[in-house]
Design a protein around this motif. Structure first.
Motif, short mmCIF file in Angstrom:
data_model
loop_
_atom_site.label_atom_id
_atom_site.label_comp_id
_atom_site.label_asym_id
_atom_site.label_seq_id
_atom_site.Cartn_x
_atom_site.Cartn_y
_atom_site.Cartn_z
N ILE A 19 9.52 -7.71 -1.58
CA ILE A 19 10.15 -6.66 -2.38
C ILE A 19 10.45 -7.15 -3.79
N SER A 20 10.83 -8.40 -3.92
CA SER A 20 11.07 -8.97 -5.24
C SER A 20 9.78 -8.95 -6.08
N GLU A 21 8.68 -9.28 -5.47
CA GLU A 21 7.39 -9.25 -6.18
C GLU A 21 7.02 -7.82 -6.56
N LEU A 22 7.23 -6.87 -5.66
CA LEU A 22 6.95 -5.46 -5.96
C LEU A 22 7.82 -4.99 -7.12
N GLU A 23 9.08 -5.41 -7.10
CA GLU A 23 10.02 -5.06 -8.18
C GLU A 23 9.54 -5.58 -9.53
N SER A 24 9.10 -6.81 -9.56
CA SER A 24 8.68 -7.40 -10.83
C SER A 24 7.41 -6.75 -11.37
N ASN A 25 6.59 -6.19 -10.49
CA ASN A 25 5.36 -5.51 -10.91
C ASN A 25 5.56 -4.02 -11.19
N ASN A 26 6.72 -3.48 -10.84
CA ASN A 26 6.98 -2.05 -10.99
C ASN A 26 8.41 -1.85 -11.50
N THR A 27 8.65 -2.21 -12.74
CA THR A 27 10.00 -2.25 -13.28
C THR A 27 10.63 -0.87 -13.48
N SER A 28 9.83 0.19 -13.44
CA SER A 28 10.40 1.53 -13.62
C SER A 28 10.86 2.16 -12.31
N VAL A 29 10.68 1.44 -11.21
CA VAL A 29 11.07 1.94 -9.89
C VAL A 29 12.21 1.09 -9.36
N THR A 44 0.83 -1.20 0.00
CA THR A 44 0.00 0.00 0.00
C THR A 44 0.87 1.26 0.00
N VAL A 45 1.92 1.24 0.81
CA VAL A 45 2.83 2.38 0.87
C VAL A 45 3.58 2.52 -0.45
N VAL A 46 4.03 1.42 -1.02
CA VAL A 46 4.74 1.45 -2.30
C VAL A 46 3.83 2.03 -3.38
N GLU A 47 2.60 1.59 -3.41
CA GLU A 47 1.64 2.09 -4.40
C GLU A 47 1.48 3.61 -4.28
N LYS A 48 1.39 4.10 -3.04
CA LYS A 48 1.27 5.55 -2.80
C LYS A 48 2.52 6.28 -3.29
N PHE A 49 3.69 5.75 -2.94
CA PHE A 49 4.95 6.36 -3.37
C PHE A 49 5.03 6.47 -4.89
N ILE A 50 4.72 5.39 -5.56
CA ILE A 50 4.79 5.38 -7.03
C ILE A 50 3.82 6.39 -7.62
N LYS A 51 2.64 6.44 -7.06
CA LYS A 51 1.63 7.41 -7.50
C LYS A 51 2.13 8.85 -7.31
N ASP A 52 2.93 9.06 -6.26
CA ASP A 52 3.47 10.39 -5.96
C ASP A 52 4.77 10.69 -6.70
N GLY A 53 5.22 9.78 -7.56
CA GLY A 53 6.40 10.03 -8.38
C GLY A 53 7.72 9.61 -7.78
N ILE A 54 7.69 8.81 -6.73
CA ILE A 54 8.93 8.32 -6.13
C ILE A 54 9.54 7.29 -7.09
N SER A 55 10.82 7.46 -7.42
CA SER A 55 11.46 6.56 -8.39
C SER A 55 12.44 5.57 -7.75
N LYS A 56 12.81 5.82 -6.49
CA LYS A 56 13.68 4.89 -5.78
C LYS A 56 13.14 4.74 -4.36
N ILE A 57 12.89 3.49 -3.98
CA ILE A 57 12.29 3.22 -2.67
C ILE A 57 13.24 2.36 -1.84
N TYR A 58 13.58 2.86 -0.66
CA TYR A 58 14.41 2.15 0.30
C TYR A 58 13.50 1.53 1.36
N PHE A 59 13.86 0.33 1.79
CA PHE A 59 13.09 -0.38 2.82
C PHE A 59 14.01 -0.65 4.00
#
Length: 121
Positions: A85-95, A51-66
């Motif tokens: 994180i691997s699954e999030l990566e595979s679904n959001n290849t531009s981030v 949910t947080v990753v989705e919000k970040f991507i929507k807000d234009g965040i291009s690099k996400i640290y966990f």
């Protein structure tokens, strides 16, 4: 723009979850490196990591640290979080996604504990 997701296990007790949220708020106030910083929970509480990753991507965040706020490198740190994180990566290849070392590996923890003990005796 960079975002930081601080991840805690999550609890069925609101008090525990709110303590973590308060810590994250303190970090937000002190930080000057990240465009956005949010708390996320692995289970029992919200928001979830995705949910947080989705919000970040929507807000234009291009690099996400966990940052895993976990003391030990058990299954959650060594298996569950990398898998999520691997699954999030595979679904959001531009981030770009970066899993940081968990809290318990910090070399500063022993100093903090000794300082707290010294202040209490």
């Amino acid at each position: 723009m960079n975002g930081l997701v601080l991840i805690a296990h999550g609890s069925k007790k609101d008090l525990s979850n709110n303590e973590f949220r308060k810590l994250v708020d303190e970090i937000k106030e002190k930080d000057d490196k990240f465009s956005q910083i949010e708390a996320a929970f692995l289970e029992f509480a919200s928001p979830e990591i995705a949910t947080v990753v989705e919000k970040f991507i929507k807000d234009g965040i291009s690099k996400i640290y966990f940052y895993p706020y976990f003391l030990n490198s058990g299954k959650h740190v060594s298996v569950d979080l990398p898998d999520i994180i691997s699954e999030l990566e595979s679904n959001n290849t531009s981030v770009e996604f970066m899993l940081l070392t968990h809290f318990g590996k910090s070399e500063k923890i022993s100093d903090i504990i000794l300082e707290d003990i010294s202040a209490s005796i």
